[in-house]
Scaffold this active site. Structure first.
Site, PDB file in Angstrom:
ATOM      1  N   CYS A 183      -6.403 -11.165  -0.174  1.00 44.92           N
ATOM      2  CA  CYS A 183      -6.163 -10.567   1.145  1.00 44.92           C
ATOM      3  C   CYS A 183      -7.408  -9.779   1.520  1.00 44.92           C
ATOM      4  O   CYS A 183      -8.069  -9.204   0.663  1.00 44.92           O
ATOM      5  CB  CYS A 183      -4.955  -9.630   1.060  1.00 44.92           C
ATOM      6  SG  CYS A 183      -4.566  -8.804   2.617  1.00 44.92           S
ATOM      7  N   SER A 184      -7.722  -9.769   2.794  1.00 41.47           N
ATOM      8  CA  SER A 184      -8.760  -8.864   3.269  1.00 41.47           C
ATOM      9  C   SER A 184      -8.415  -8.570   4.713  1.00 41.47           C
ATOM     10  O   SER A 184      -8.802  -9.302   5.615  1.00 41.47           O
ATOM     11  CB  SER A 184     -10.136  -9.537   3.146  1.00 41.47           C
ATOM     12  OG  SER A 184     -11.118  -8.674   3.690  1.00 41.47           O
ATOM     13  N   GLY A 185      -7.583  -7.521   4.898  1.00 39.85           N
ATOM     14  CA  GLY A 185      -7.076  -7.254   6.242  1.00 39.85           C
ATOM     15  C   GLY A 185      -6.498  -8.550   6.799  1.00 39.85           C
ATOM     16  O   GLY A 185      -6.814  -8.953   7.911  1.00 39.85           O
ATOM     17  N   ARG A 197     -12.078   2.350   8.161  1.00 32.94           N
ATOM     18  CA  ARG A 197     -10.712   2.720   7.760  1.00 32.94           C
ATOM     19  C   ARG A 197     -10.778   3.937   6.835  1.00 32.94           C
ATOM     20  O   ARG A 197     -10.061   4.026   5.861  1.00 32.94           O
ATOM     21  CB  ARG A 197      -9.999   1.558   7.074  1.00 32.94           C
ATOM     22  CG  ARG A 197      -8.501   1.609   7.273  1.00 32.94           C
ATOM     23  CD  ARG A 197      -7.752   0.641   6.359  1.00 32.94           C
ATOM     24  NE  ARG A 197      -6.335   0.651   6.691  1.00 32.94           N
ATOM     25  CZ  ARG A 197      -5.372   0.211   5.905  1.00 32.94           C
ATOM     26  NH1 ARG A 197      -5.652  -0.304   4.733  1.00 32.94           N
ATOM     27  NH2 ARG A 197      -4.127   0.242   6.275  1.00 32.94           N
ATOM     28  N   ASP A 212     -11.415 -18.131   1.692  1.00 37.21           N
ATOM     29  CA  ASP A 212     -12.443 -19.120   1.399  1.00 37.21           C
ATOM     30  C   ASP A 212     -12.137 -19.788   0.071  1.00 37.21           C
ATOM     31  O   ASP A 212     -11.306 -19.315  -0.705  1.00 37.21           O
ATOM     32  CB  ASP A 212     -13.821 -18.451   1.375  1.00 37.21           C
ATOM     33  CG  ASP A 212     -13.863 -17.262   0.430  1.00 37.21           C
ATOM     34  OD1 ASP A 212     -13.742 -17.488  -0.788  1.00 37.21           O
ATOM     35  OD2 ASP A 212     -13.996 -16.111   0.891  1.00 37.21           O
ATOM     36  N   ASP A 266       0.822  -1.218   0.000  1.00 37.97           N
ATOM     37  CA  ASP A 266       0.000   0.000   0.000  1.00 37.97           C
ATOM     38  C   ASP A 266       0.860   1.274   0.000  1.00 37.97           C
ATOM     39  O   ASP A 266       1.889   1.331   0.665  1.00 37.97           O
ATOM     40  CB  ASP A 266      -0.859  -0.044   1.286  1.00 37.97           C
ATOM     41  CG  ASP A 266      -1.987   0.948   1.252  1.00 37.97           C
ATOM     42  OD1 ASP A 266      -2.057   1.746   0.316  1.00 37.97           O
ATOM     43  OD2 ASP A 266      -2.804   0.907   2.198  1.00 37.97           O
ATOM     44  N   GLU A 314      21.645 -12.736  12.246  1.00 41.61           N
ATOM     45  CA  GLU A 314      20.242 -12.904  11.832  1.00 41.61           C
ATOM     46  C   GLU A 314      20.143 -13.003  10.305  1.00 41.61           C
ATOM     47  O   GLU A 314      19.362 -13.784   9.766  1.00 41.61           O
ATOM     48  CB  GLU A 314      19.393 -11.737  12.338  1.00 41.61           C
ATOM     49  CG  GLU A 314      19.113 -11.806  13.834  1.00 41.61           C
ATOM     50  CD  GLU A 314      18.394 -10.555  14.344  1.00 41.61           C
ATOM     51  OE1 GLU A 314      17.495 -10.695  15.186  1.00 41.61           O
ATOM     52  OE2 GLU A 314      18.744  -9.435  13.902  1.00 41.61           O
TER      53      GLU A 314
HETATM   54  C1  GLA Z   1      -4.247  -4.795   4.940  1.00 46.73           C
HETATM   55  C2  GLA Z   1      -3.350  -5.972   4.600  1.00 46.73           C
HETATM   56  C3  GLA Z   1      -1.937  -5.661   4.982  1.00 46.73           C
HETATM   57  C4  GLA Z   1      -1.480  -4.414   4.247  1.00 46.73           C
HETATM   58  C5  GLA Z   1      -2.415  -3.254   4.570  1.00 46.73           C
HETATM   59  C6  GLA Z   1      -2.088  -2.056   3.711  1.00 46.73           C
HETATM   60  O1  GLA Z   1      -4.363  -4.635   6.306  1.00 46.73           O
HETATM   61  O2  GLA Z   1      -3.789  -7.127   5.227  1.00 46.73           O
HETATM   62  O3  GLA Z   1      -1.091  -6.734   4.686  1.00 46.73           O
HETATM   63  O4  GLA Z   1      -1.455  -4.673   2.873  1.00 46.73           O
HETATM   64  O5  GLA Z   1      -3.761  -3.605   4.324  1.00 46.73           O
HETATM   65  O6  GLA Z   1      -2.931  -0.999   3.954  1.00 46.73           O
END
Ligand code: GLA
Length: 728
Positions: free
Chosen positions: A524-526, A441, A532, A365, A612
């Site tokens: 992806c969704s947050g 958001r 699913d 993002d 590391e």
């Molecule tokens: C969501 C995604 C994160 C990242 C943020 C960016 O939360 O799950 O991995 O990409 O958005 O805003």
């Protein structure tokens, strides 16, 4: 033939399971059996008790014992005397709601049916068969077509439903579930997966109570809070023993799973689009297609059931170039920089990653529009040249020159009010005229049912993908949806929007994944808010959770593993103290946990110590070495983190010659025995050498007696043991 029809009995046979149903003398389709193969007609289990207050269909005359309310129904309809949860309910033109479904005809076909506009299990023509059973409400002409796909070798049966309005007036469908299954006998528990943002798919196993229990979402997405997959287990069923049935809905919108234990202790499970956010007007002559449910069962516990779901999803749901292949190890800049980056910072992270063997840089993002925080910019999918001087093309080239692939983040379904897109097209956002919309958001949701919106998204996204050498797309979606209203539908049809939104989303995904077959799409969704089987049809991997804490991730990945394969689970090593929990864990532990997935990193590698960095390089090498075993082997849950002080899992190659045991022991304890873990899935009579010590065990010993874990010092300590079969 996997599908046989004999003396009116429909038999769906897979390698190890049998599904049976039969239309009786009244044309009522009774469910007879789903379980192990019995080689017998199971209708002798039907009982006809005279139960008080159970109604009798008119044609049954004086037979008080014939009742829809007590017989196992294959697909229960509302309003005609079955008072349990209905699978289907409609409102007719005259305002009444009865639907009296009786057997009409059937068809058997080679190959697996598809569903227009919706994802569905696919298979080669010779690997699957389709059964279509037509039920009809003669008073109105409304028909319900039950679809069954039998993928015999996979021990999977799929189900879907078409509602066909063969009447002369329109109807409203209030619910059209994809699955209805009645189980008259047994003592059952159900397992569902609940959670929240950053803590998805927590396993809850509870007995059935009399009445209805539900797991559902009204959020417009399948959600973090509940997952559209469920298990019914006979009491006492474990990972390796006992009977269980699993059902996973291939749908990414609001869903409903309900399970009812009735007055006779019979169980009914229904699953489909959530009727709370759904109503569909079906004109005369039109059809409605419900999404698909994937169904499997196991006589040998939940582990085998999971394998069946992993295999069907990998082989018959996921598609494209990356479906079965290894995936690039990626570095994502989100937790490294959040919105504060420029091209130099990104290149520096990429350079260090390339040196450590990482394959792909993913720009998250913040690369587009005016996007310095999450308050603005969504919808403006053109590069922000203040941040990325020289543009996207130049950055991609420079990353490619380092020997790395390049991937990029989009959140196509969203719009910020502070964006050029919103200023141009405020009417494209979902909101109800005359009301303030809910913001989440700070953002609003685009109306994906509007073809102008999906066309715009297709144009801007395909242009970026065409003009730049982009090999991966992260498709994000960061809020729940409400304020359902669309300009594209008349006022009496507004409740079609939640489903039309999903159809629009799937249409766009189909178009883009079809046009860019070499691009790896990650859902992806947050994190895992839309994890699913529907999304997995378009994206072979999904970012599992925004929680990257290795300790918490073991719980999230444990729950995810019941239905979804490891290759589908996006999992990254991030910085410590962890950004979500503040917890400290070693780089080794973080690596071990992330390896049980599509592996990557999400931190500024430049900030690591030389030791590391060496560990990271070793992890990347190890992952690449093990990737085939991790993706193509069978995955075993060897402990339950909710009940034990550890989360241990194993990958065993299909030929049983190799096993990798990994996991995390949560808390050290003083003055005690070392923990013992029993393996699974090995060849009992073979011998296995533990790579780390050279010790040789028999498969039998490792599975019955187990193996001792190393002495643990400290908390959240990683465990890794590799076994190879000793060749005789
Ligand atoms: C969501 C995604 C994160 C990242 C943020 C960016 O939360 O799950 O991995 O990409 O958005 O805003």
């Amino acid at each position: 033939m996997a599908i046989r029809v004999e003396n009116g009995v429909f038999q769906l046979e897979t390698a190890n399971t049998l599904y049976q149903m039969k239309a009786d003398a009244f044309g009522v389709l009774n469910h007879l059996w789903y379980g192990a193969r019995t080689d017998c007609c199971m209708d002798y289990l039907l009982d006809y008790p005279d139960v008080g207050y159970a109604g009798n269909i008119y044609e049954a005359g004086d037979k008080r014992t014939y009742s829809l309310n007590t017989l196992p129904q294959e697909y229960a309809a509302y309003g005609v005397g079955d008072f349990r949860i209905p699978a289907v309910s409609v409102t007719h033109e005259d305002g009444s709601s009865a639907l009296d479904l009786r057997f009409q005809e059937y068809h058997v076909r080679k190959g697996k049916y598809g569903i227009p506009g919706l994802p569905a299990v696919y298979a080669d023509e010779n690997d699957a068969e389709t059964l279509e059973i037509v039920l009809k409400d003669t008073a109105t002409g409304v028909e319900v077509v039950l679809l069954y796909g039998v993928i015999a070798q996979a021990d999977v049966i799929t189900r879907s439903v078409i509602v066909r309005n063969n009447g002369t007036t329109s109807i409203v469908i209030n619910r059209a579930h994809s699955l209805c299954i009645d189980i008259p006998y047994g003592d059952w528990e159900w397992v569902h997966f609940h959670g929240r943002h950053t803590m998805e798919r927590q396993v809850e196993r509870v007995p059935l109570i009399h009445g209805i229990q539900e797991s559902s979402s009204t959020r417009g997405t399948s959600s973090h809070q509940q997952n559209p997959a469920v298990l019914l287990c006979e009491k006492g069923c474990t990972e390796t023993e006992g009977f269980c049935i699993g059902a996973a809905l291939m749908y990414s919108g609001g869903f409903q799973t309900q399970v009812e234990k009735d007055q006779l202790e019979q169980v009914r499970l229904v699953m489909g689009i959530n009727p709370d956010t759904f109503a569909w007007t079906l004109e005369a002559g039109a059809c409605f297609h419900a999404p698909e449910v994937i169904l499997s069962c196991s006589e040998h516990g939940m582990g085998l059931l999971s394998h069946r779901f992993h295999e069907i999803i990998r082989n018959h749901v996921c598609r494209g170039k990356y479906k079965l292949s290894g995936r690039p190890v990626l570095i994502n800049n989100w937790e490294a920089t959040y919105f504060a980056f420029d091209e130099e910072k990104i290149e520096k992270i990429a350079k260090q990653a390339a040196e450590l063997g990482i394959d792909m840089m993913v720009l998250d993002d913040g690369w587009f529009g005016k996007r310095d925080s999450d308050t603005s910019g969504l919808g403006d999918w053109f590069v922000n040249e203040t941040k990325l001087k020289g543009g996207l093309g130049r950055l991609v080239e420079r990353i490619n020159r380092m020997g790395m692939k390049f991937g990029i983040w989009f959140e196509p379904e969203m719009v910020s009010e502070d964006s050029e897109l919103y200023r141009r097209h405020p009417e494209w956002a979902i909101r109800i005229p005359g009301r303030n919309p809910m913001r989440s958001r700070y953002q609003l949701v685009l109306d994906m049912s509007n073809t102008e919106v999906t066309e715009y998204l297709y144009q801007v996204m395909s242009q970026i993908l065409r003009e730049n050498h982009i090999e991966y797309v992260k498709w994000d979606m960061n809020r729940s949806i409400c304020d359902w209203y669309t300009r594209t539908l008349p006022k009496n049809r507004q409740m079609e929007l939640p489903h039309r939104y999903i159809l629009g989303l799937y249409g766009l995904l189909e178009r883009l994944t079809g046009e860019f077959p070499d691009v790896l799409f990650e859902g992806c969704s947050g994190g895992g808010g839309r994890f699913d089987a529907g999304m997995l049809y378009y994206c072979p991997q999904i970012w599992c959770s925004d929680d990257t804490d290795a300790h918490e991730r073991t719980f999230i990945q444990y729950g995810t593993s019941f239905f979804y394969p490891v290759s589908a689970v996006g999992s990254h090593v991030s910085a410590v103290p962890n950004h979500q929990t503040g917890r400290m864990t070693s780089i080794r532990t973080r690596g071990t946990v992330a390896m049980a997935g599509s592996f990557g990193y999400e931190l500024d590698l430049n900030k690591l110590s030389p030791e590391e960095k060496e560990e990271v390089a070793g992890q990347v090498r190890a992952y690449k070495g093990y990737q085939d075993l991790i993706y193509n082997g069978f995955y075993y849950r060897l402990s339950n983190p909710h009940e034990e002080n550890r989360c241990i899992w194993a990958f065993v190659s299909k030929d049983q010659t190799e096993a990798l045991v990994q996991g995390v022991v949560f808390r050290a304890a003083s003055n005690t025995l070392r923990a013992r873990i029993r393996l699974a899935g090995l060849a009992a009579d073979a011998e296995y050498r533990l790579t780390e010590s050279g010790h040789v065990f028999t498969g039998k010993a490792l599975m019955a007696g187990g193996v001792l874990l190393p002495v643990i010092q400290g908390d959240d300590v990683s465990v890794e043991m590799h076994f190879r079969q000793v060749q005789q």
